[in-house]
Design an enzyme around this catalytic site. Structure first.
Site, PDB file in Angstrom:
ATOM      1  N   ASP A   9      29.940   5.089  -9.901  1.00  0.00           N
ATOM      2  CA  ASP A   9      29.125   6.164  -9.336  1.00  0.00           C
ATOM      3  C   ASP A   9      29.510   6.353  -7.872  1.00  0.00           C
ATOM      4  O   ASP A   9      29.279   5.478  -7.043  1.00  0.00           O
ATOM      5  CB  ASP A   9      27.647   5.792  -9.449  1.00  0.00           C
ATOM      6  CG  ASP A   9      26.709   6.840  -8.868  1.00  0.00           C
ATOM      7  OD1 ASP A   9      27.205   7.847  -8.336  1.00  0.00           O
ATOM      8  OD2 ASP A   9      25.483   6.642  -8.935  1.00  0.00           O
ATOM      9  N   CYS A  37      -2.047  -1.563   6.248  1.00  0.00           N
ATOM     10  CA  CYS A  37      -2.612  -2.781   5.645  1.00  0.00           C
ATOM     11  C   CYS A  37      -2.254  -4.068   6.370  1.00  0.00           C
ATOM     12  O   CYS A  37      -2.717  -5.150   5.988  1.00  0.00           O
ATOM     13  CB  CYS A  37      -2.192  -2.886   4.183  1.00  0.00           C
ATOM     14  SG  CYS A  37      -0.466  -3.364   3.925  1.00  0.00           S
ATOM     15  N   CYS A  62       0.804  -1.221   0.000  1.00  0.00           N
ATOM     16  CA  CYS A  62       0.000   0.000   0.000  1.00  0.00           C
ATOM     17  C   CYS A  62       0.838   1.273   0.000  1.00  0.00           C
ATOM     18  O   CYS A  62       0.303   2.375  -0.025  1.00  0.00           O
ATOM     19  CB  CYS A  62      -0.955   0.011   1.187  1.00  0.00           C
ATOM     20  SG  CYS A  62      -0.147   0.228   2.791  1.00  0.00           S
ATOM     21  N   CYS A  82       3.319  -2.505   8.746  1.00  0.00           N
ATOM     22  CA  CYS A  82       2.596  -1.427   8.077  1.00  0.00           C
ATOM     23  C   CYS A  82       1.374  -1.053   8.912  1.00  0.00           C
ATOM     24  O   CYS A  82       0.531  -1.914   9.186  1.00  0.00           O
ATOM     25  CB  CYS A  82       2.155  -1.852   6.677  1.00  0.00           C
ATOM     26  SG  CYS A  82       1.152  -0.601   5.837  1.00  0.00           S
TER      27      CYS A  82
END
Length: 449
Positions: free
Chosen positions: A358, A233, A211, A230
């Site tokens: 990088d 949810c 979610c 969470c």
């Protein structure tokens, strides 16, 4: 084995003998040659082995080394890729090194560190008993991309060996974010009482995969690892099969902790290395290794290449740590910050293909924590010395305390002149290779890995 199998193996073994006899090296080329002569040679070489693969962003090398020592207590006929050559050709070379035409009555075991992106090529030929997923953090963006791309590479590799058990770090939300063909079990930390917290705002992988709500935590060990859930949810950390329930001691050199009501100790510092030990313990239990044998395995383990490796240069004690991404660097900084004695710090930054080209990751790492430590002198070095110098200056290292030595070959003399007995070195992969080469040239260590 087919005639082609045997020819490829003979060519690889002969090449390996020549390289090691006359050039004192060459850990991957024999495998590359054998693979070119026979693309299926790895399948033939590994068919008599029960294999465990260790993969993930951080911790592969030490987890592999610890697992090797643990299983060695019960299974003496065991091999591993101790040089860290963890791509397909290195894996082939490992089996070539130990290949024998004699049949063994003992169980043969292989513990293999495998690069995340190479897993899909290795499991094409090897069907392991178990695959360890250590963690997934942002690393080598030029090669892997974001963490979800890396995890998909790992899942794709595991799916080629559907009978393999995935042994995952249950504290990493990403490892519970997708269904898998493979059966999964989890290890993790349960050493703190439940509370309520969220991860630092500069943390990857803290959104619910279903979610997209920001995850809450009952506790966090570090980064995005911990007992998550969470609030929207109901997504939450899965049940743990193997649990670390107490940290009895943790300093810059060792840790003592409790797993499943048994006390263990490792002679390497840092909370992140307790995770590596817990992963190795999990494989040990899957292979029916006893707690006493696991303890003996931990005690037999030595510090490996670039993982708190200690090198003596006259009266100076140099501790070398590989750093390659923000999460790993932060954990190393936390570990060296536990050193009670004054020390000097050397940061060596390269940006070759093996390091990741990088270097933007250095700006996400917490170099600012250096100001809280008892550091007498800070040195910037490496092929990207200007970049690391700037980063250290921004982090608050004063100009009078910062010296710049671009050439790694000049670092040895600076070590000897350091104002402290102890020196902690943070270095990227090729920087460690260059440093070790110079140390070998000056007879402070033996050549090679």
């Amino acid at each position: 084995m087919s005639i082609r199998n045997n020819f490829a193996i003979m060519a690889g073994r002969t090449t390996r003998w020549g390289l090691h006899t006359f050039l004192k090296g060459g850990s991957s080329y024999p495998g590359m040659l054998s693979q070119k002569l026979d693309p299926t040679v790895l399948e033939a070489l590994s068919k008599d082995y029960e294999v465990v693969i260790v993969t993930g962003t951080n911790g592969k090398t030490l987890t592999t080394a610890l697992t090797f020592q643990i299983l060695k207590q019960k299974y003496p006929d065991i091999i591993t890729n101790s040089t860290g050559a963890n791509m397909l050709q290195g894996i082939v070379s490992t089996f070539l090194e130990h290949h024998s035409y004699k049949k063994s009555s003992k169980k043969k075991v292989a513990i293999l560190e495998v690069d995340e992106a190479s897993l899909v090529y290795v499991t094409k030929y090897i069907k392991p008993k178990a695959i360890v997923f250590t963690n997934v953090f942002r690393d080598q963006m030029d090669r892997y991309g974001e963490i979800y791309t890396t995890y998909q590479l790992m899942l794709d590799g595991a799916a080629l060996a559907p009978e393999a058990l995935i042994v995952s770090n249950g504290d990493a939300p990403i490892f519970n974010s997708k269904e898998t063909i493979n059966e999964r079990i989890y290890f993790g930390f349960d050493h703190l009482p439940d509370g309520e917290t969220q991860a630092h705002y500069n943390t990857d992988g803290v959104l619910c995969p279903y979610c997209h709500t920001i995850l809450n935590y009952n506790f966090i060990s570090y980064s995005n690892l911990g007992k998550y859930y969470c609030p929207n949810c109901g997504f939450k950390r899965p049940e743990l099969t193997y649990r670390m329930t107490d940290i009895l001691k943790m300093d810059h050199q060792s840790s003592r902790f409790v797993i499943d009501d048994e006390t263990f100790e490792i002679t390497i510092g840092g909370q992140y290395n307790i995770y590596n030990a817990l992963a190795a313990y999990s494989i040990g239990r899957i292979f029916d290794v006893s707690a006493d044998q696991i303890r003996a395995g931990f005690q037999s383990s030595k510090r490996v290449f670039g993982r708190q490796e200690v090198i003596q240069i006259e009266d100076k004690e140099i501790t070398v740590n590989l750093v390659k991404n923000p999460v790993g660097l932060n954990q190393v900084l936390d570990m060296i910050g536990r050193d009670p004695e004054p020390f000097s710090l050397v940061s060596i930054l390269n940006a070759n293909a093996a390091d990741g080209t990088d270097i933007s990751w250095i700006w996400d790492a917490d170099y600012e924590s250096i100001s809280e430590m008892t550091i007498k002198q800070v040195t910037a070095s490496g092929e990207r010395v200007d970049d690391i110098k700037t980063r250290l200056e921004v982090a608050g290292v004063s100009p009078e305390n910062l010296q710049v030595i671009p050439a790694i070959t000049d670092l040895i003399n600076s070590f000897k002149q350091a104002p402290t007995k102890k020196i902690h070195v943070l270095a990227t992969y090729t920087a460690i290779l260059q440093l070790r080469k110079e140390l070998a040239n000056q007879n402070y260590i033996e050549g090679g890995m």
